[in-house]
Every structure is written in C-alpha cells, then in structure tokens.
Design a protein around this motif. Structure first.
Motif, mmCIF file in Angstrom:
data_model
loop_
_atom_site.group_PDB
_atom_site.id
_atom_site.type_symbol
_atom_site.label_atom_id
_atom_site.label_comp_id
_atom_site.label_asym_id
_atom_site.label_seq_id
_atom_site.Cartn_x
_atom_site.Cartn_y
_atom_site.Cartn_z
ATOM 1 N N VAL A 63 -51.557 47.320 26.900
ATOM 2 C CA VAL A 63 -50.372 46.799 26.216
ATOM 3 C C VAL A 63 -50.534 47.107 24.735
ATOM 4 O O VAL A 63 -51.557 46.786 24.122
ATOM 5 C CB VAL A 63 -50.207 45.282 26.436
ATOM 6 C CG1 VAL A 63 -48.980 44.771 25.674
ATOM 7 C CG2 VAL A 63 -50.090 44.971 27.923
ATOM 8 N N ASP A 112 -48.888 46.583 21.036
ATOM 9 C CA ASP A 112 -47.937 45.802 20.249
ATOM 10 C C ASP A 112 -47.689 46.510 18.925
ATOM 11 O O ASP A 112 -48.530 46.518 18.028
ATOM 12 C CB ASP A 112 -48.479 44.394 20.005
ATOM 13 C CG ASP A 112 -47.463 43.507 19.316
ATOM 14 O OD1 ASP A 112 -46.327 43.968 19.074
ATOM 15 O OD2 ASP A 112 -47.796 42.346 19.018
ATOM 16 N N ALA A 131 -54.717 38.881 22.787
ATOM 17 C CA ALA A 131 -55.701 39.867 23.252
ATOM 18 C C ALA A 131 -56.778 39.204 24.096
ATOM 19 O O ALA A 131 -57.188 39.734 25.145
ATOM 20 C CB ALA A 131 -56.324 40.592 22.063
ATOM 21 N N TYR A 147 -55.308 44.989 25.065
ATOM 22 C CA TYR A 147 -54.191 44.695 24.159
ATOM 23 C C TYR A 147 -54.500 45.312 22.799
ATOM 24 O O TYR A 147 -55.464 44.922 22.139
ATOM 25 C CB TYR A 147 -54.011 43.189 24.036
ATOM 26 C CG TYR A 147 -52.763 42.750 23.290
ATOM 27 C CD1 TYR A 147 -51.516 42.834 23.892
ATOM 28 C CD2 TYR A 147 -52.843 42.234 21.993
ATOM 29 C CE1 TYR A 147 -50.372 42.399 23.227
ATOM 30 C CE2 TYR A 147 -51.707 41.805 21.329
ATOM 31 C CZ TYR A 147 -50.469 41.892 21.952
ATOM 32 O OH TYR A 147 -49.345 41.474 21.293
#
Length: 303
Positions: free
Chosen positions: A90, A92, A105, A115
C-alpha cells in the motif's frame, strides 16, 4: 511489476493525473473515488467499493486530502483492512501526519502488508508529464518491488528511511514551498504597486539571491494571468503548514517562520479563495492592498 494488479483510491487533482500515467504505461487500474467522472477521466475501472478495490489489487495507491481521510479509508467500515492480504503493498501518496502514518504501517505490518509513505513533489504539471519526485518511508525491499510502477509517474525516487520518514520530509518541503510562494506573492504585489516591470523583476530575482521555485516556475505564468490551475489549494496549503507546525512541536523544534504562510494562506481562505489554487494567494494579498492584480486582465489567461 509486470502483470501486477493496481488499485488507486482518490482520483482528484493529483491522484487522477498519476493514475492516468499508470494507465498509459500499460497497467489496468481499479479506481475508487466519490466522483465517477474522476474515475473515468483517469482511465480507471470503477471498483465500486474500497474493499472490492483492495481485493482485486496487488498494489494499492492512495492520494487523499489528509490523515483523517486516510485513517477512515484504512480503518473505517468497509475500508482497506476488510480485504487486505499478506504480500500486498500500500502506497500512501497523501500529505499526512507522520504519527498517523506510523500507526497505520504498524497495523498493516501485523497482517504482512507493506505500507509505504511516499510524499509527492512537483505539482499537477509534473504529474501529467510523469516527472514527479517521491520521498519514501518504509520497507526498502517493498519499494524496490514496485520501482517500475513508480517510474511510470516519478523520475526521482528517494528512500528516506523508516515508516513516516517520507511524510516527514514532505512536510518540511511543503513548508519551504509555502514560505517561498507567500513571500514571493508579497514582493510581486509590492512590485506592481511600485510600477515596476514584473517580468524584469522576476529576471532580477532569478539571477540573484532571491531565486526560488515560485520565482522560477510560478510567477512567470501568474503575471500573464495563468494561475496554473490544478495544483494544491489554499486550504490544503494551510493544512500542510499546520501539520508542519504540529510536527515541530512533537520534535521540540522552534518554528519561528510559520506565521507568514499561516497568515497568507489563512487570509486567502477567509477572502473566498479556499478551494482555488494556492497561487491565488497573490490575489488575496492584492485584495487587501487596494485591489492589485499582477496581470492587466486577470481572467484572460486563466483556464
């Protein structure tokens, strides 16, 4: 990342342009946004829900307004956590609070999910060209796995350090950007009031010690009436500066230079420019300085 399934949550000014670059590079993208029109403009396929997007993706990218929205997407009902699985990455791309980033995270790491906080710099123009700069925090191995994907929209990628380091660096960078924009706007309004040739003034700045990103890249357009629509709004710029001040408070570092951009972008928001591109801070300063506009006909060059 050949064959990887890509999901993208948040297809606004920046997210939509980045997603379009990913699509144009040959990837199919599942998209989620409150605006169906934004999903279509990005060339993405509407996932319908966040959970459906996550279920159908190997890599999920997010470009959202702030940490509150990010946390709602991650932890909220029907959100990202409902459908994640080990091995996913993922990313961000939001400008977010590092403390929140580290919390997310750690939670995703418990489920075997990487993350990465990837601060973005370069604005809408760079997003369209695929020439953004990324400052990334988190697992280096996960970053290396998705390097090819990120290169579809970024030419410079810096692995800053552990989780939160990317978003921390982004806040530091955005603060310098805010200072330069607000201060340059003030000097250009003064130059106009003094009857100076604005193009010549910029040439002087850019050949002198006052040179900065705003003098080089923003104001040569602004003085012609082109406000470079599509970038960060005044409200979002104010949000970023506020996050910077909060960060410095947590670090125990004095912030002596934040009052200028807070006042400038706060003024812009109060005078009705909240959702306009942050370059219009120059008009807010002009409003309280006798109605000064840099361009002779402000509307002529605006898109």
């Amino acid at each position: 990342m050949t064959g990887a399934r890509i999901g993208f949550i948040g297809l606004g000014n920046m997210g939509g342009r980045i997603a379009r670059r990913i699509v144009d590079s040959g990837h199919e993208v599942l998209g989620y946004d409150l605006s169906a029109e934004a999903i279509g403009a990005a060339g993405a396929t509407d996932a319908g829900t966040v959970s459906a997007l996550v279920s159908g993706s190997d890599v999920v990218l997010m470009s959202l307004p702030d940490s509150k929205v990010v946390e709602r997407v991650v932890f909220g009902e029907g959100g990202l956590l409902v459908a994640t699985r080990p091995g996913q990455v993922v990313v961000d791309l939001s400008t977010a609070a590092p403390e929140s980033t580290r919390k997310i995270a750690a939670r995703l790491a418990d489920d075997g999910i990487s993350y990465l906080d990837a601060g973005v710099s370069g604005g809408a123009a760079a997003a369209e060209k695929g020439s953004l700069t990324l400052m990334v925090g988190g697992d280096g191995a996960a970053l290396e796995r998705i390097d090819e994907l990120l290169r579809s929209f970024a030419t410079q990628i810096f692995h800053i350090g552990e989780s939160g380091a990317g978003h921390t660096t982004k806040l530091l960078n955005n603060f310098l950007n805010a200072v330069a924009l607000a201060a340059t706007a003030e000097t250009m309004v003064a130059a106009k009031a003094a009857g100076l040739d604005l193009a010549m003034v910029l040439d002087v700045f850019n050949a002198s010690s006052g040179v900065n990103f705003a003098t080089l890249n923003r104001f040569p357009k602004i003085i012609t009436g082109d406000y470079l629509e599509g970038g960060l709004s005044n409200s979002l710029m104010l949000k970023d500066v506020t996050l910077y001040v909060e960060l410095l408070g947590q670090l125990g570092v004095a912030s002596l230079n934040s009052t200028g951009p807070i006042a400038s972008f706060g003024l812009a928001r109060a005078l009705g420019y909240a959702d306009a591109i942050s370059n219009t801070v120059v008009d807010a300063l002009g409003d309280i300085s006798g109605g000064i506009r840099l361009a002779d006909d402000k509307e002529e060059g605006r898109s």
